[in-house]
Design an enzyme around this catalytic site. Structure first.
Site, PDB file in Angstrom:
ATOM      1  CE  LYS A   1      -0.569  -4.616   3.187  1.00  0.00           C
ATOM      2  NZ  LYS A   1      -0.781  -5.741   2.263  1.00  0.00           N
TER       3      LYS A   1
ATOM      4  CE1 TYR B   1      -3.189  -1.622   6.375  1.00  0.00           C
ATOM      5  CE2 TYR B   1      -2.916  -0.010   5.290  1.00  0.00           C
ATOM      6  CZ  TYR B   1      -2.573  -0.883   5.620  1.00  0.00           C
ATOM      7  OH  TYR B   1      -3.317  -1.178   3.745  1.00  0.00           O
TER       8      TYR B   1
ATOM      9  CB  THR C   1      -0.676   0.117   1.561  1.00  0.00           C
ATOM     10  OG1 THR C   1      -1.220   1.208   1.051  1.00  0.00           O
ATOM     11  CG2 THR C   1      -0.144  -0.284   2.272  1.00  0.00           C
ATOM     12  CG  ASP C   2      -1.066   4.894  -1.224  1.00  0.00           C
ATOM     13  OD1 ASP C   2      -1.345   4.701   0.202  1.00  0.00           O
ATOM     14  OD2 ASP C   2      -1.613   6.069  -1.982  1.00  0.00           O
ATOM     15  CD  GLU C   3      -3.309   3.557   4.480  1.00  0.00           C
ATOM     16  OE1 GLU C   3      -3.018   3.938   5.312  1.00  0.00           O
ATOM     17  OE2 GLU C   3      -4.509   3.889   3.673  1.00  0.00           O
TER      18      GLU C   3
END
Length: 325
Positions: free
Chosen positions: A153, A149, A125-127
């Protein structure tokens, strides 16, 4: 391709399975073992369109069960790893499940793939990048996750890279921007707001509503993953973006209009802890190496998504009554 897809009954995983099993989409014949633990966000109905496909086998299994996963991976040449706890708010309330699934579960996937010689796509994810005020992140940007979260990741992301560097495992990593489309569990902003509006409720907008995200249709995301499988290089990371950046307030206004509601339906609520202000990925590498371009126009895609929720209340209404665990 003999593919094992983890998280295959979730929003993105199920779309990828449906794509793989549709010759009109991919042009090739594949067999798929769909693996999902069917926690609150996993739904067998997401696979209903391909339920009777001869190339599909479903297994209810948890990626944290290393011995079971090892048996399932045997005989597959490809593993696409979607399975994850993915809701930021839930990770703030309690991070344990996120660490167990997103880190230890990923380790189980990588170990099984290594033993059986399968290539892996780790869907990230870009997060993991954190927040960026201006510009866009290239794949080489340091990972600076802010939520539990995102940190879980990022940990799985780094494990995947380590297995490539240490063991030579064929791993390709994709980092996507915010997905939208049909079958998305109604805790994420678009389905949450749409289902609230359809029921005559208000929509909870965090803070000043100026947090900005890039929006990516799930169909474009899954095509990008498939391109990474076909043309990606082992050990490489590919950003997959949608090309439509909106603040949450701008997105809310579009959803209000699509549902025939006015601004009085907005309820401003206290901002999320550690809420990243802006995400933006540079996906020029995916364009250059994979031939990736987003195809879905956001205006049309959003209208189709709202229409899907309007016409499929029998899918989402039971989920609102379902216990979270």
């Amino acid at each position: 391709m003999k593919a094992l897809v983890t998280g295959a009954a979730g929003f993105i995983g199920s779309h990828f399975v449906r794509m793989l099993l549709d010759p009109a989409q991919d042009g090739e014949r594949h067999t798929v073992t769909a693996v999902d633990s069917l926690t609150y966000a996993g739904n067998r109905e997401n696979l209903a369109p391909v339920r009777d496909h001869p190339g599909l086998r479903f297994e209810q299994a948890d990626v944290r069960d290393a011995a079971l996963l090892d048996r399932l991976v045997a005989g597959h040449d490809t593993v696409v790893h979607f399975a994850a706890e993915s809701h930021v708010d839930r990770s703030i309330d309690g991070a344990r499940d996120f660490v167990l699934t997103n880190v230890l579960g990923t380790q189980s996937v990588l170990d099984a793939a290594l033993r059986h010689g399968a290539r892996v796509v780790y869907v990230s994810t870009d997060e993991v990048y954190g927040s960026i005020a201006t510009g866009s992140w290239p794949e080489e940007h340091p990972l600076r996750p802010n939520s539990p979260y995102a940190a879980s990741k990022a940990s799985g992301d780094l494990l995947a890279q380590a297995y490539h560097r240490t063991h030579g495992l064929d791993v390709r990593i994709t980092r996507c921007s915010n997905n939208y489309g049909p079958y998305q569990y109604p805790e994420k902003i678009i389905p949450l707001f749409v289902t609230n509006l359809l029921r005559g409720l208000t929509v909870p907008l965090y803070g000043d509503g100026m947090n900005a995200r890039d929006w990516l249709h799930v169909d474009d995301h899954c095509r990008g993953i498939l391109l990474a499988l076909r043309h990606g290089r082992p050990g490489e990371v590919y950003n997959i973006g949608g090309g439509t950046e909106l603040t949450n307030r701008e997105l809310t206004d579009l959803l209000l209009k699509a549902c025939g509601a006015g601004p009085e339906r907005i309820e401003y609520v206290a901002d999320r802890k550690g809420h990243d202000r802006r995400y933006s990925v540079d996906w020029s590498k995916a364009r250059r190496e994979l031939g990736y371009e987003p195809r879905r126009d956001f205006t049309a895609g959003l209208a189709e998504t709202v229409r899907w929720y309007r016409e499929n209340s029998t899918w989402w209404e039971p989920l609102l009554r379902r216990p979270a665990r």
